[in-house]
Write a protein that holds these residues in place. Structure first.
Motif, PDB file in Angstrom:
ATOM      1  N   LEU A  16       0.846  -1.185   0.000  1.00  0.00           N
ATOM      2  CA  LEU A  16       0.000   0.000   0.000  1.00  0.00           C
ATOM      3  C   LEU A  16       0.885   1.240   0.000  1.00  0.00           C
ATOM      4  O   LEU A  16       1.741   1.401   0.873  1.00  0.00           O
ATOM      5  CB  LEU A  16      -0.908   0.018   1.241  1.00  0.00           C
ATOM      6  N   ILE A  17       0.688   2.104  -0.990  1.00  0.00           N
ATOM      7  CA  ILE A  17       1.400   3.382  -1.051  1.00  0.00           C
ATOM      8  C   ILE A  17       0.369   4.466  -0.754  1.00  0.00           C
ATOM      9  O   ILE A  17      -0.522   4.721  -1.571  1.00  0.00           O
ATOM     10  CB  ILE A  17       2.060   3.603  -2.423  1.00  0.00           C
ATOM     11  N   ALA A  18       0.479   5.071   0.431  1.00  0.00           N
ATOM     12  CA  ALA A  18      -0.579   5.947   0.936  1.00  0.00           C
ATOM     13  C   ALA A  18      -0.069   7.359   1.144  1.00  0.00           C
ATOM     14  O   ALA A  18       0.935   7.580   1.823  1.00  0.00           O
ATOM     15  CB  ALA A  18      -1.126   5.390   2.247  1.00  0.00           C
ATOM     16  N   GLY A  19      -0.785   8.320   0.544  1.00  0.00           N
ATOM     17  CA  GLY A  19      -0.442   9.728   0.745  1.00  0.00           C
ATOM     18  C   GLY A  19      -0.546  10.508  -0.540  1.00  0.00           C
ATOM     19  O   GLY A  19      -0.489   9.961  -1.643  1.00  0.00           O
ATOM     20  N   PRO A  20      -0.673  11.847  -0.428  1.00  0.00           N
ATOM     21  CA  PRO A  20      -0.953  12.670  -1.604  1.00  0.00           C
ATOM     22  C   PRO A  20       0.258  13.152  -2.391  1.00  0.00           C
ATOM     23  O   PRO A  20       0.090  13.682  -3.487  1.00  0.00           O
ATOM     24  CB  PRO A  20      -1.677  13.878  -0.991  1.00  0.00           C
ATOM     25  N   GLU A  21       1.476  12.980  -1.838  1.00  0.00           N
ATOM     26  CA  GLU A  21       2.638  13.551  -2.527  1.00  0.00           C
ATOM     27  C   GLU A  21       3.087  12.644  -3.659  1.00  0.00           C
ATOM     28  O   GLU A  21       3.637  11.560  -3.438  1.00  0.00           O
ATOM     29  CB  GLU A  21       3.788  13.778  -1.544  1.00  0.00           C
ATOM     30  N   GLY A  22       2.873  13.118  -4.891  1.00  0.00           N
ATOM     31  CA  GLY A  22       3.141  12.299  -6.067  1.00  0.00           C
ATOM     32  C   GLY A  22       4.583  11.861  -6.199  1.00  0.00           C
ATOM     33  O   GLY A  22       4.854  10.725  -6.604  1.00  0.00           O
ATOM     34  N   ALA A  25       5.147   9.012  -3.801  1.00  0.00           N
ATOM     35  CA  ALA A  25       4.390   7.824  -4.218  1.00  0.00           C
ATOM     36  C   ALA A  25       5.053   7.153  -5.423  1.00  0.00           C
ATOM     37  O   ALA A  25       5.217   5.925  -5.456  1.00  0.00           O
ATOM     38  CB  ALA A  25       2.954   8.210  -4.553  1.00  0.00           C
ATOM     39  N   GLU A  26       5.449   7.945  -6.406  1.00  0.00           N
ATOM     40  CA  GLU A  26       6.111   7.389  -7.582  1.00  0.00           C
ATOM     41  C   GLU A  26       7.431   6.726  -7.208  1.00  0.00           C
ATOM     42  O   GLU A  26       7.787   5.670  -7.739  1.00  0.00           O
ATOM     43  CB  GLU A  26       6.363   8.501  -8.599  1.00  0.00           C
ATOM     44  N   ARG A  27       8.147   7.343  -6.290  1.00  0.00           N
ATOM     45  CA  ARG A  27       9.423   6.768  -5.854  1.00  0.00           C
ATOM     46  C   ARG A  27       9.193   5.449  -5.118  1.00  0.00           C
ATOM     47  O   ARG A  27       9.928   4.470  -5.327  1.00  0.00           O
ATOM     48  CB  ARG A  27      10.145   7.771  -4.956  1.00  0.00           C
ATOM     49  N   GLY A  28       8.170   5.410  -4.275  1.00  0.00           N
ATOM     50  CA  GLY A  28       7.866   4.173  -3.558  1.00  0.00           C
ATOM     51  C   GLY A  28       7.499   3.048  -4.504  1.00  0.00           C
ATOM     52  O   GLY A  28       7.915   1.894  -4.328  1.00  0.00           O
ATOM     53  N   LEU A 101       2.573 -13.285  -7.437  1.00  0.00           N
ATOM     54  CA  LEU A 101       1.757 -12.101  -7.704  1.00  0.00           C
ATOM     55  C   LEU A 101       1.972 -11.069  -6.603  1.00  0.00           C
ATOM     56  O   LEU A 101       1.933 -11.403  -5.413  1.00  0.00           O
ATOM     57  CB  LEU A 101       0.272 -12.463  -7.776  1.00  0.00           C
ATOM     58  N   THR A 102       2.210  -9.821  -7.014  1.00  0.00           N
ATOM     59  CA  THR A 102       2.278  -8.706  -6.075  1.00  0.00           C
ATOM     60  C   THR A 102       1.225  -7.690  -6.472  1.00  0.00           C
ATOM     61  O   THR A 102       1.131  -7.301  -7.634  1.00  0.00           O
ATOM     62  CB  THR A 102       3.669  -8.033  -6.095  1.00  0.00           C
ATOM     63  N   LEU A 103       0.414  -7.286  -5.504  1.00  0.00           N
ATOM     64  CA  LEU A 103      -0.612  -6.277  -5.735  1.00  0.00           C
ATOM     65  C   LEU A 103      -0.192  -4.991  -5.027  1.00  0.00           C
ATOM     66  O   LEU A 103       0.038  -4.975  -3.816  1.00  0.00           O
ATOM     67  CB  LEU A 103      -1.959  -6.749  -5.190  1.00  0.00           C
ATOM     68  N   VAL A 104      -0.072  -3.901  -5.799  1.00  0.00           N
ATOM     69  CA  VAL A 104       0.306  -2.598  -5.248  1.00  0.00           C
ATOM     70  C   VAL A 104      -0.876  -1.652  -5.416  1.00  0.00           C
ATOM     71  O   VAL A 104      -1.398  -1.480  -6.528  1.00  0.00           O
ATOM     72  CB  VAL A 104       1.542  -2.007  -5.956  1.00  0.00           C
ATOM     73  N   VAL A 105      -1.293  -1.047  -4.322  1.00  0.00           N
ATOM     74  CA  VAL A 105      -2.441  -0.135  -4.310  1.00  0.00           C
ATOM     75  C   VAL A 105      -1.961   1.263  -3.927  1.00  0.00           C
ATOM     76  O   VAL A 105      -1.252   1.428  -2.934  1.00  0.00           O
ATOM     77  CB  VAL A 105      -3.515  -0.621  -3.311  1.00  0.00           C
ATOM     78  N   LEU A 106      -2.344   2.259  -4.730  1.00  0.00           N
ATOM     79  CA  LEU A 106      -1.995   3.652  -4.437  1.00  0.00           C
ATOM     80  C   LEU A 106      -3.251   4.417  -4.033  1.00  0.00           C
ATOM     81  O   LEU A 106      -4.263   4.381  -4.746  1.00  0.00           O
ATOM     82  CB  LEU A 106      -1.350   4.329  -5.642  1.00  0.00           C
ATOM     83  N   HIS A 107      -3.155   5.124  -2.895  1.00  0.00           N
ATOM     84  CA  HIS A 107      -4.299   5.848  -2.331  1.00  0.00           C
ATOM     85  C   HIS A 107      -3.802   7.200  -1.832  1.00  0.00           C
ATOM     86  O   HIS A 107      -2.927   7.272  -0.973  1.00  0.00           O
ATOM     87  CB  HIS A 107      -4.895   5.028  -1.186  1.00  0.00           C
ATOM     88  N   LYS A 108      -4.370   8.288  -2.369  1.00  0.00           N
ATOM     89  CA  LYS A 108      -3.856   9.623  -2.057  1.00  0.00           C
ATOM     90  C   LYS A 108      -4.399  10.184  -0.746  1.00  0.00           C
ATOM     91  O   LYS A 108      -3.883  11.180  -0.237  1.00  0.00           O
ATOM     92  CB  LYS A 108      -4.175  10.587  -3.200  1.00  0.00           C
ATOM     93  N   GLY A 109      -5.457   9.574  -0.207  1.00  0.00           N
ATOM     94  CA  GLY A 109      -6.012  10.057   1.054  1.00  0.00           C
ATOM     95  C   GLY A 109      -7.515  10.236   0.971  1.00  0.00           C
ATOM     96  O   GLY A 109      -8.120  10.170  -0.097  1.00  0.00           O
ATOM     97  N   GLY A 110      -8.134  10.460   2.130  1.00  0.00           N
ATOM     98  CA  GLY A 110      -9.581  10.610   2.190  1.00  0.00           C
ATOM     99  C   GLY A 110     -10.262   9.328   2.622  1.00  0.00           C
ATOM    100  O   GLY A 110      -9.615   8.286   2.831  1.00  0.00           O
TER     101      GLY A 110
END
Length: 330
Positions: A16-22, A25-28, A101-110
């Motif tokens: 899970l990559i969580a947070g609004p800073e693009g 997030a892209e680096r993660g 299998l690896t599942l990566v989820v990106l969530h900016k917040g809220g």
């Protein structure tokens, strides 16, 4: 076993990559994919986007492949996910993880997608934080961390100057840090930053505010006119002036103590506390109260209440510098 190989084998099935800073997030995401490719150079990467999602896509792409091989499914913008995507994510997370299998989820917040986030955390997913980088303190911390990642030392003054020059955009700030690391050697100090970004630093409201609070009307007006000439709007200049006055008031009323302790108490960076303490010598509480009133009036004028925003800022600069102790004869 190499460090990279060990990291690759420790990537869990869910990330899970969580947070609004693009940028973060892209680096993660990039670091996660790089780690997976250490043991799976032919890793298949499938990207799904919430705005274009069709029901069943996730289930299809996370099902075992007839041809085998490692696969990473990246789901972007889950904070905007339609109900169909959320339902499919919950279904995949409820089933045993598929091998390779690896599942990566990106969530900016809220709050949207909260059930998915809770389910991910319940599986023991790796969580990569991408917090917002908004305030000057956030940006200074970000730049300092960038230099540390590159194993380079940068002085607090250099970081401050760099944030002044390119701090409006975090992506530009990251690029500027990378440029300094690539093009220079040794300790990165303020002189190095000014060599690369001196024109931008001089054209910021921060330099205008520094000269104003130092009680130097001639330099403050010179910098102000330069900033206006290169397109800086009067509104943020007044905002920076007001910010510096507020910082002086905060530090002046915080009492004695270590810079780091005061910084945590008032929500500033330690170097900002040190700068405010050096500046406070020329100011009394009454002077700062007058500065607050002057800037409140200037703020109203530059936002449409006056005929000439530039003249309003000049008048405010002169009124504030006149209150500095070295410019007073009483």
């Amino acid at each position: 076993m190499t460090e990279d190989l060990a990291l690759a084998r420790r990537v869990p099935p869910y990330v899970l990559i969580a947070g609004p800073e693009g940028v973060l997030a892209e680096r993660g995401l990039a670091e996660t994919l790089d780690q997976l490719r250490v043991t799976s150079p032919d890793l298949e990467v499938i990207r799904l986007y919430a705005g274009a999602y069709e029901s069943g896509q996730l289930v299809l792409h996370t099902s075992p492949s007839l041809f085998g091989g490692a696969k990473c499914v990246v789901v972007h913008d889950v904070d905007e996910a339609p109900d169909e995507l959320q339902a499919d994510l919950l279904a995949v997370l409820a089933a045993p993880p598929e091998p390779d299998l690896t599942l990566v989820v990106l969530h900016k917040g809220g709050q949207r997608g909260k059930k998915v986030l809770d389910a991910l955390r319940g599986t023991g997913a790796r969580v990569v934080d991408a917090p917002a980088v908004k305030t000057d303190r956030d940006k200074a911390d970000f730049a300092t961390h960038e230099f540390r990642r590159a194993r380079r030392k940068a002085t607090a003054e250099a970081v401050h100057a760099l944030v002044e020059a390119v701090g409006r955009d975090v992506r530009e700030l990251a690029a500027a840090c990378a440029q300094l690391v690539e093009d220079t050697t040794g300790v990165i100090d303020e002189k190095v930053v000014l060599t690369y970004h001196g024109g931008k630093v001089e054209a910021t409201g921060f330099r205008v505010a520094d000269a104003t609070m130092a009680g130097d009307p001639a330099e403050a007006l010179r910098l102000l006119r330069h900033a206006i000439a290169v397109g800086v709007d009067p509104v943020p200049i007044v905002a920076v002036l007001a910010q510096q006055v507020r910082q002086l008031i905060k530090v002046g009323t915080a009492g004695r103590g270590r810079s780091g302790d005061i910084a945590r108490e008032v929500g500033m960076a330690p170097w900002q506390v040190d700068r405010a303490r050096r500046t406070l010598g020329g100011w009394t509480a009454d002077d700062l109260a007058v500065a607050v009133q002057v800037l409140a009036a200037a703020d109203a004028e530059v936002k449409g209440g006056g005929r000439d925003p530039v003249y309003a800022v000049e008048r405010a600069v002169l009124a504030i510098t006149a209150r500095h102790s070295r410019n007073r004869t009483d």
